[in-house]
Design a protein around this motif. Structure first.
Motif, PDB file in Angstrom:
ATOM      1  N   PRO A   1     -19.843 -44.757 -23.111  1.00 37.98           N
ATOM      2  CA  PRO A   1     -19.522 -43.449 -22.533  1.00 37.98           C
ATOM      3  C   PRO A   1     -19.007 -43.612 -21.119  1.00 37.98           C
TER       4      PRO A   1
ATOM      5  N   SER B   1     -24.842 -34.746 -28.582  1.00 39.41           N
ATOM      6  CA  SER B   1     -23.395 -34.589 -28.495  1.00 39.41           C
ATOM      7  C   SER B   1     -23.132 -33.114 -28.265  1.00 39.41           C
TER       8      SER B   1
ATOM      9  N   VAL C   1     -23.586 -36.886 -23.800  1.00 34.36           N
ATOM     10  CA  VAL C   1     -23.890 -37.792 -24.916  1.00 34.36           C
ATOM     11  C   VAL C   1     -25.314 -38.345 -24.905  1.00 34.36           C
TER      12      VAL C   1
ATOM     13  N   GLU D   1     -19.425 -38.413 -21.960  1.00 35.87           N
ATOM     14  CA  GLU D   1     -18.398 -39.104 -22.723  1.00 35.87           C
ATOM     15  C   GLU D   1     -17.340 -39.714 -21.804  1.00 35.87           C
TER      16      GLU D   1
END
Length: 241
Positions: A150, A83, A214, A124
């Protein structure tokens, strides 16, 4: 298999991960791992309705420990979840080697969407930039799988015939762009080091700045072509310039 479902599932399994700081996370290096499992950061990436899975294992190849992938009419991968805000520049670097390419593989066709080696980079989902249909579709998939999908993805491939440097939409979804960083058999059997600025590539592919990163995954698959392939993946790193 249902390829739209497959593409959605690939992104689904890349969707969640621990929050990273401003510096890129240290992706667990294959060269020092004792095993390939979730405890060491890499998790299996499997798809619904696929019974034949690509085999991944740590091996010694050319004097170093790497991951060997062997695919035989099969599909699966290994993922590492992150992340991270990409910022203005974020460099992804890896090395790989393939034993062969797929003669019937073709990045522009659904029937040829197989590669001896590829790297997924997933970002994302941005609902404020998506249309009503896209948001509704994602709600349906999330209800089925119980997780939030995502958004867009870059797919770095060792192409079978696509010229190096070419970018094309995935034949199943325009949310994934295929980028040929190697192609054909000219360097089969050689280790190749690849370095890509994923921010620059995202802007080129989608015409916008990338949202939060992500996940990163390796994948070798031959389930569409029914072929066989073998590849080796070296360490993967994320770095700020």
């Amino acid at each position: 298999m249902n390829q739209v479902l497959r593409c959605s599932t690939v992104l689904l399994l890349l969707a969640t991960g621990p929050l990273a700081g401003q510096q890129p996370p240290s992706i667990p290096a294959f060269s020092v791992l004792e095993s390939l499992d979730a405890d060491n950061g890499w998790e299996p990436l499997e798809f619904p309705n696929i019974d034949r899975l690509t085999r991944y294992e740590l091996v010694s190849e050319d004097g170093r420990q790497v991951v060997e992938a062997h695919t035989d009419d099969s599909a699966s991968g290994m993922i590492y979840r992150v992340s991270l805000e990409p910022g203005d520049s974020l460099v992804l670097r890896w090395s790989w080697k393939v034993a062969n390419v797929l003669e019937t593989g073709n990045a522009r066709k659904k029937s040829g969407d197989d590669y001896p080696a590829r790297i997924y980079v997933a970002f994302e989902f941005e609902p404020d930039k998506a249309g009503w249909f896209e948001r509704a579709k994602r709600k349906t998939v999330s209800a089925l799988f119980g997780e939030e999908l995502p958004g867009k993805a870059l797919n770095y491939i060792w192409a079978n015939r696509l010229p190096v440097g070419t970018q094309v939409p995935n034949p199943f979804t325009e949310d994934t762009v295929m980028i040929a960083v190697n192609s054909g058999s000219a360097r089969v059997g050689e280790w190749v080091t690849v370095e890509r600025d994923i921010v620059e590539d995202y802007r080129s592919a989608f015409g916008d700045d990338p949202p939060r990163l992500v996940g990163v995954a390796i994948m070798s698959d031959t389930d569409n072509t029914g072929g066989q392939a073998r590849a080796w993946y070296g360490d993967i790193t994320l770095e700020r310039p």
